[in-house]
Design a protein around this motif. Sequence first.
Motif, PDB file in Angstrom:
ATOM      1  N   LYS A 158     -35.265  22.309 -23.682  1.00 21.31           N
ATOM      2  CA  LYS A 158     -36.619  22.713 -23.314  1.00 21.31           C
ATOM      3  C   LYS A 158     -37.390  22.814 -24.628  1.00 21.31           C
ATOM      4  O   LYS A 158     -36.950  23.519 -25.545  1.00 21.31           O
ATOM      5  CB  LYS A 158     -36.588  24.055 -22.588  1.00 21.31           C
ATOM      6  N   GLU A 171     -45.158  22.470 -22.775  1.00 24.00           N
ATOM      7  CA  GLU A 171     -43.738  22.767 -22.644  1.00 24.00           C
ATOM      8  C   GLU A 171     -43.130  21.742 -21.702  1.00 24.00           C
ATOM      9  O   GLU A 171     -43.725  21.433 -20.667  1.00 24.00           O
ATOM     10  CB  GLU A 171     -43.571  24.178 -22.070  1.00 24.00           C
ATOM     11  N   ARG A 172     -41.987  21.230 -22.068  1.00 25.93           N
ATOM     12  CA  ARG A 172     -41.363  20.211 -21.218  1.00 25.93           C
ATOM     13  C   ARG A 172     -39.852  20.215 -21.407  1.00 25.93           C
ATOM     14  O   ARG A 172     -39.346  20.692 -22.422  1.00 25.93           O
ATOM     15  CB  ARG A 172     -41.950  18.838 -21.524  1.00 25.93           C
ATOM     16  N   VAL A 173     -39.153  19.656 -20.413  1.00 26.62           N
ATOM     17  CA  VAL A 173     -37.703  19.535 -20.505  1.00 26.62           C
ATOM     18  C   VAL A 173     -37.381  18.073 -20.784  1.00 26.62           C
ATOM     19  O   VAL A 173     -37.908  17.173 -20.123  1.00 26.62           O
ATOM     20  CB  VAL A 173     -37.021  20.008 -19.207  1.00 26.62           C
ATOM     21  N   CYS A 192     -38.301  12.163 -20.758  1.00 27.04           N
ATOM     22  CA  CYS A 192     -39.149  13.324 -20.536  1.00 27.04           C
ATOM     23  C   CYS A 192     -39.264  13.511 -19.025  1.00 27.04           C
ATOM     24  O   CYS A 192     -39.742  12.621 -18.323  1.00 27.04           O
ATOM     25  CB  CYS A 192     -40.526  13.117 -21.159  1.00 27.04           C
ATOM     26  N   ARG A 193     -38.765  14.656 -18.539  1.00 28.73           N
ATOM     27  CA  ARG A 193     -38.731  14.850 -17.079  1.00 28.73           C
ATOM     28  C   ARG A 193     -40.127  14.954 -16.493  1.00 28.73           C
ATOM     29  O   ARG A 193     -40.335  14.629 -15.336  1.00 28.73           O
ATOM     30  CB  ARG A 193     -37.913  16.097 -16.738  1.00 28.73           C
ATOM     31  N   ARG A 194     -41.081  15.431 -17.295  1.00 32.75           N
ATOM     32  CA  ARG A 194     -42.419  15.574 -16.746  1.00 32.75           C
ATOM     33  C   ARG A 194     -43.141  14.231 -16.694  1.00 32.75           C
ATOM     34  O   ARG A 194     -43.791  13.886 -15.717  1.00 32.75           O
ATOM     35  CB  ARG A 194     -43.219  16.578 -17.561  1.00 32.75           C
ATOM     36  N   LEU A 209     -37.657  25.196 -29.484  1.00 34.17           N
ATOM     37  CA  LEU A 209     -36.740  24.484 -28.594  1.00 34.17           C
ATOM     38  C   LEU A 209     -35.608  25.404 -28.161  1.00 34.17           C
ATOM     39  O   LEU A 209     -35.258  26.369 -28.836  1.00 34.17           O
ATOM     40  CB  LEU A 209     -36.202  23.195 -29.226  1.00 34.17           C
ATOM     41  N   GLU A 210     -35.074  25.079 -26.991  1.00 29.87           N
ATOM     42  CA  GLU A 210     -34.001  25.864 -26.428  1.00 29.87           C
ATOM     43  C   GLU A 210     -33.045  24.879 -25.763  1.00 29.87           C
ATOM     44  O   GLU A 210     -33.476  24.020 -24.985  1.00 29.87           O
ATOM     45  CB  GLU A 210     -34.593  26.822 -25.378  1.00 29.87           C
ATOM     46  N   LEU A 212     -30.580  23.903 -23.069  1.00 27.09           N
ATOM     47  CA  LEU A 212     -30.318  24.395 -21.721  1.00 27.09           C
ATOM     48  C   LEU A 212     -28.841  24.262 -21.389  1.00 27.09           C
ATOM     49  O   LEU A 212     -28.163  23.377 -21.917  1.00 27.09           O
ATOM     50  CB  LEU A 212     -31.158  23.604 -20.705  1.00 27.09           C
ATOM     51  N   SER A 216     -27.493  16.917 -19.990  1.00 27.00           N
ATOM     52  CA  SER A 216     -28.557  15.936 -20.179  1.00 27.00           C
ATOM     53  C   SER A 216     -28.259  14.733 -19.295  1.00 27.00           C
ATOM     54  O   SER A 216     -27.130  14.266 -19.240  1.00 27.00           O
ATOM     55  CB  SER A 216     -28.554  15.551 -21.653  1.00 27.00           C
TER      56      SER A 216
END
Lengths: 317, 394
Positions: A158, A171-173, A192-194, A209-210, A212, A216
């Motif tokens: 993220k 913000e995006r995953v 990019c999921r979005r 960043l984080e 998850l 992936s």
Amino acid sequence: MSGAGTERLARLLALVPYLQARPGALISEVAEDHGVTERQLRDDLQLLFVCGLPGYGPGDLIDMSLDDDTVTLTYHAELDRPLRLTADEALALIVALRALAETPGVDGAAVGRALAKVEGAAGEAGRSAKQVAVTGGYEDTGVAAQVRGALERGRALKIVYYTAGRDATSERVIDPMRLLVVDGRAYVEAWCRRAEAVRMFRIDRIDALEELPEPSVPARGMSPESGFRHGAVFAPAPDSPLITLRVGLGSRWITEYYPCDDVRAEPGGTWLVTLRASDLEWARRLAMGLGEDAEVVSPPELAELVRSEARAALAAY
Amino acid sequence: MSRRRTERLVNLLLCLLSTRRYLTAAQIAAIVPGYEHDENDPKSHEAFQRMFERDKGELRDLGVPLETGTNSVFDSEPGYRVTRGDYALPEVHLDPEEAAAVGIAARLWHHAELSNAASSGLTKLRAGGVDLADGPPLGIEPVVSADPALTPMLAAIDVRRAVKFGYRTPRDDQPRQRRLQPWGVVSWRGRWYVIGHDLDRNATRCFRLSRVVGTVSAVGPLGAYAPPEGLDLVAQVAAFDPEPTDQKSARVRVRVGAAAGLRRWADAVRPEEEETPELLEADVTGAGAVTLLDDPGAPEAVVPPAAEPDPDADECGEPAPDAKAAWDIVTLSYSDPEALAARLAGYGSAVVVQDPPDVRDAVIRHLTRMAAGIPAPRPGEASTLETRAVGGSR
């Protein structure tokens, strides 16, 4: 080094010690390691059969047992070491290793040890590399190393990302696919999921960043080639708007900073610069950010955008 | 090169490697297959001599250390040999991680000559027994590009020979001839620079290689100069970096949800309405591009890019928040008020400058010109931009 013949001679001199070190080597691997076809390799080996030491009797010639798949050298005719590195070879390898050591996200320890060994083996040939310094110059915030960790563990990320083209943070995953470092600047290519597409993200624009816990799932049939073409990270789409600005000396830097279609000097010391913009809003920010040193020549919509935005801005003063 | 010649060259090399004594051309002709000729026939002998000269040249071009000498003072003719110790690549033992590093390094050049040299160097390391395939993947694909001027510059540095080249800066459309005694090259932020002594200006200068126009030609004698003792190349380039020294602070109102780039660059961002401001430390890594110069005394306008194309040029942004809802107060550090004003003007109505007055006035001037669609001032015109370019340098 030049010419196919010289190249072949260099290859032959390396082939003998190469085979000496690898009894039973697979023909296919030997060919691959030397960048030739199996057919060419077999021809090279046939040539070596007739070379050897003075006397040139059966015991003096280079000898090997060659079958359908493998080759084993049985007599190397004193050619059991490769030729030392030339100055060009030493320079290319040493400077590349230094660049690698400066690459964000790379663990420099192994690179440093390899560098010391290659420098040692190069000896005097490595002299000219001393006159070359490679320094990243970009701040390594550790983000590249974190992305690399996520890649190794196969995890999604993220991120809070600044998109310069839109001058916005979002913000995006993302599902990372690979880490690229072009001229010292790092990028992660990811799904990019979005956007539901493969995108390149500049590491220095990832503000947070984080990693998850979820895996992936990057590929979805996408090849990781989308963003990096012909050695350039940013390639404007052919249908993006073509804009022309008239710029003075103070704004001439844009011709080095952005890929330009045309740069033309005008009498009076200005230049007409034509480039592809990702969109007109981006072009408006570029043109206005150059201040009074730049003027929009075309398209007319862009000139109007600049005028109306300038009027709106003036209203606040 | 014909197959026969390749064969002859391999045999010549093996012969020279196996001898301890210097072998004369005549002795070599008698030993190595392919040199057979009639010594008493002048034409045939001359043909052999030409062939032998070419072959020696070929081996030397490959990097073979061909020694010339005589075995005793009574020998009238020089002979040839190759000493094994000088010929052979020393033993290199790389562990799998080190081998992986070398394998990746050899692939990272985006420059034809260096890429070829790296891969032939790699072939030799492999031939020496290094196994490159077994290393763990690095997980990173680095690419290093270089300008065409790099290799001729390096060649000149190596033999300490001056160079002559055309050089075009963004300030000047006409390339100018420069003469330089190059000391070294530096890659900094992905750009290549050469540092040396400028013969016409009689001073140390730094040139960006991407601005070199046409060919770099070596001029004058070899070994004509010596670079300064203990030269620190990176420090030399850094010395030409016009690091702003005199940092001032500006206060601007920024509409909430707008001008993300400015916020990342800011020292502090706080809501305008807040009574007791809680300072939010902003990320400052997004600071603008720095322009390196060849002339430290004549800076170009160092303008951070207002907008920049992005590899991630997608359009799925957040919906803009209610435009007139709220404002933040953003504090910015700067050194050049004109450069800051131009940058702030780029944000249009999303930004209103409060302090200092000179920046505020400059923004109003920029906007007024743009609102009226007035053309850019010509260099001849009296303009603050000109004053800046000149004023900064004296």
